[in-house]
Design an enzyme around this catalytic site. Structure first.
Site, PDB file in Angstrom:
ATOM      1  N   ARG A  14       0.697 -11.193   7.826  1.00 11.50           N
ATOM      2  CA  ARG A  14      -0.156 -11.124   6.638  1.00 11.50           C
ATOM      3  C   ARG A  14       0.720 -10.965   5.402  1.00 11.50           C
ATOM      4  O   ARG A  14       1.838 -10.447   5.461  1.00 11.50           O
ATOM      5  CB  ARG A  14      -1.165  -9.973   6.728  1.00 11.50           C
ATOM      6  CG  ARG A  14      -0.573  -8.561   6.652  1.00 11.50           C
ATOM      7  CD  ARG A  14      -0.653  -7.953   5.278  1.00 11.50           C
ATOM      8  NE  ARG A  14       0.102  -6.712   5.185  1.00 11.50           N
ATOM      9  CZ  ARG A  14       1.380  -6.641   4.849  1.00 11.50           C
ATOM     10  NH1 ARG A  14       2.079  -7.722   4.585  1.00 11.50           N
ATOM     11  NH2 ARG A  14       1.989  -5.470   4.785  1.00 11.50           N
ATOM     12  N   GLY A 105      10.624  -7.502  10.084  1.00  9.27           N
ATOM     13  CA  GLY A 105      10.960  -6.358   9.230  1.00  9.27           C
ATOM     14  C   GLY A 105      11.071  -6.740   7.770  1.00  9.27           C
ATOM     15  O   GLY A 105      11.958  -6.283   7.054  1.00  9.27           O
ATOM     16  N   ASP A 151      -2.886  -3.819   7.539  1.00 11.45           N
ATOM     17  CA  ASP A 151      -2.216  -4.911   8.257  1.00 11.45           C
ATOM     18  C   ASP A 151      -3.002  -5.290   9.506  1.00 11.45           C
ATOM     19  O   ASP A 151      -3.253  -6.460   9.781  1.00 11.45           O
ATOM     20  CB  ASP A 151      -0.793  -4.489   8.658  1.00 11.45           C
ATOM     21  CG  ASP A 151       0.022  -4.023   7.465  1.00 11.45           C
ATOM     22  OD1 ASP A 151      -0.417  -4.251   6.323  1.00 11.45           O
ATOM     23  OD2 ASP A 151       1.102  -3.432   7.675  1.00 11.45           O
ATOM     24  N   TYR A 200       8.264   6.077   3.446  1.00 12.49           N
ATOM     25  CA  TYR A 200       6.820   5.809   3.542  1.00 12.49           C
ATOM     26  C   TYR A 200       6.062   7.111   3.770  1.00 12.49           C
ATOM     27  O   TYR A 200       5.087   7.416   3.075  1.00 12.49           O
ATOM     28  CB  TYR A 200       6.572   4.825   4.694  1.00 12.49           C
ATOM     29  CG  TYR A 200       5.154   4.321   4.797  1.00 12.49           C
ATOM     30  CD1 TYR A 200       4.798   3.090   4.239  1.00 12.49           C
ATOM     31  CD2 TYR A 200       4.166   5.051   5.443  1.00 12.49           C
ATOM     32  CE1 TYR A 200       3.499   2.609   4.333  1.00 12.49           C
ATOM     33  CE2 TYR A 200       2.864   4.583   5.541  1.00 12.49           C
ATOM     34  CZ  TYR A 200       2.541   3.364   4.998  1.00 12.49           C
ATOM     35  OH  TYR A 200       1.251   2.904   5.088  1.00 12.49           O
TER      36      TYR A 200
HETATM   37  C1  GLA Z   1       2.866  -1.121   5.375  1.00 11.95           C
HETATM   38  C2  GLA Z   1       1.761  -0.356   6.103  1.00 11.95           C
HETATM   39  C3  GLA Z   1       0.403  -0.616   5.450  1.00 11.95           C
HETATM   40  C4  GLA Z   1       0.454  -0.386   3.957  1.00 11.95           C
HETATM   41  C5  GLA Z   1       1.661  -1.088   3.332  1.00 11.95           C
HETATM   42  C6  GLA Z   1       1.823  -0.759   1.885  1.00 11.95           C
HETATM   43  O1  GLA Z   1       2.676  -2.501   5.526  1.00 11.95           O
HETATM   44  O2  GLA Z   1       1.701  -0.728   7.459  1.00 11.95           O
HETATM   45  O3  GLA Z   1      -0.585   0.196   6.067  1.00 11.95           O
HETATM   46  O4  GLA Z   1       0.445   0.977   3.656  1.00 11.95           O
HETATM   47  O5  GLA Z   1       2.867  -0.783   3.996  1.00 11.95           O
HETATM   48  O6  GLA Z   1       0.731  -1.196   1.173  1.00 11.95           O
END
Ligand code: GLA
Length: 344
Positions: A14, A105, A151, A200
């Site tokens: 995606r 990644g 995602d 994160y």
């Molecule tokens: C990663 C996480 C998502 C989202 C994005 C940032 O892709 O898996 O859940 O938080 O980062 O938008």
């Protein structure tokens, strides 16, 4: 007894058009599934074993079902396989191969594509939303990253030709068509993502900290945010609140057919991710600037968690290539269906 049937599954990656680092606080996002993705082909095994090879790793994944300890599995991508099978309570083994046209990644959800493809290859048959929840739980176990639902839900529920507006608070979603005569490009900044796991979790914790002081960021205004005393929490929360407003505005601009406005919002989103949420790197910033200088590009921004990986650009359809520096690659992508069996 019938002959065991082989299964071939394709799970798209995606790209998030706008709305990053807001899904885990119940925000709005506008991603789309793309025509790059992960394919798994398997045949059943009668002995409860799983054997998967991957063209991206010489080491195969071997598991005995039912899966017990996910976090010990090697190689690492096997943890996603193991976690999905553990969530499903799978006991029927299979063997086969994994291949992917996605950059790994790179902010294109290669892990979620793998998870969804494994679930379908193992016979998942339920609703898209349940598949998304299952994969989200599995990925959190496998990677330790407390991700949101964006995602997995995009990969489970997307429909061809449209982006997906997701309200991550109630997990509802609806298709949103992009304006006519637009193309979407993805370009890799040349640097693989790093620090994502720790940074994160730290960003998410900052959002939760802000919420403990001013309530749900989904409902907060910029003046609520301005009342936060800690300057770091203030800028983190400002990103979230302003980004959710940008997603709403971008959805309206899609409905009106206004690509210039979507592009403007994408650039603002990048600036906010760079300055307030601090998840960009120089290579991403330079690539966004460079893309925005090309005639016919409406806007560009980093996509996904940040710290490397890809940017997304919205362009006029007559732009047929985006010029990316050095070794980095770019792809023109189209909005695709979610995960699917290619034959049954
Ligand atoms: C990663 C996480 C998502 C989202 C994005 C940032 O892709 O898996 O859940 O938080 O980062 O938008």
């Amino acid at each position: 007894m019938s002959t065991p049937k082989s299964r071939r599954v394709f799970a798209p990656g995606r790209v998030n058009l706008i709305g990053d680092h807001v899904d885990y606080v119940g925000g709005l996002v506008l991603p789309m599934a793309v025509d790059l993705g992960t394919t798994i082909e398997v045949v059943p095994r009668a002995d409860g074993q799983v054997l998967l090879t991957s063209e991206n790793d010489p080491r195969p994944v071997r598991l005995t079902l039912p899966v017990r300890d996910v976090t010990e599995v090697e190689p690492q991508w096997g943890r996603f396989v193991a976690a999905v099978l553990a969530e499903m309570g799978a006991v029927d083994g299979f063997e086969g191969s994994v291949s992917s046209s996605l950059p790994i990644g790179a902010g294109m959800s290669s892990s979620s594509a793998l998870s969804a493809a494994v679930a379908m290859a193992a016979g998942y048959e339920g609703a898209a939303i349940e598949l998304a929840r299952l994969c989200r739980r599995a990925e959190t176990t496998a990677s330790g990253v407390p991700c949101g639902i964006m995602d997995q839900l995009t990969i489970a529920a997307a429909t061809k030709g449209t982006a997906l507006a997701i309200d991550c608070r109630d997990e509802s979603f609806r298709p949103i068509a992009l304006p006519d005569k637009c193309s979407v490009f993805i370009a890799h900044c040349g640097v693989s993502r790093s620090l994502v796991e720790s940074a994160y979790a730290e960003r998410r914790a900052a959002c939760e900290d802000a919420e403990s002081q001013i309530g749900a960021l989904r409902d907060a205004s910029l003046s609520n945010v301005a009342s936060l005393e800690d300057p770091l929490l203030r800028i983190r929360a400002r990103h979230v609140v302003s980004e959710i407003a940008r997603v709403e505005a971008a959805i309206d601009a899609c409905v009106r057919g206004d690509p210039a406005e979507i592009g403007r919002l994408m650039i603002e989103s990048h600036e906010s991710l760079r300055d307030d949420f601090e998840v960009s790197i120089d290579e991403l910033d330079r690539l966004v600037d460079r893309l925005c200088g090309i005639e016919g590009v409406y806007g560009a921004r980093l996509t996904g968690a940040g710290f490397g990986g890809c940017v997304v650009a919205l362009t006029h359809e007559e732009v047929d290539a985006v010029d990316v520096a050095g070794e980095a690659q770019s792809w023109r992508v189209v909005a695709s269906d979610g995960v699917r069996n290619l034959h049954d």
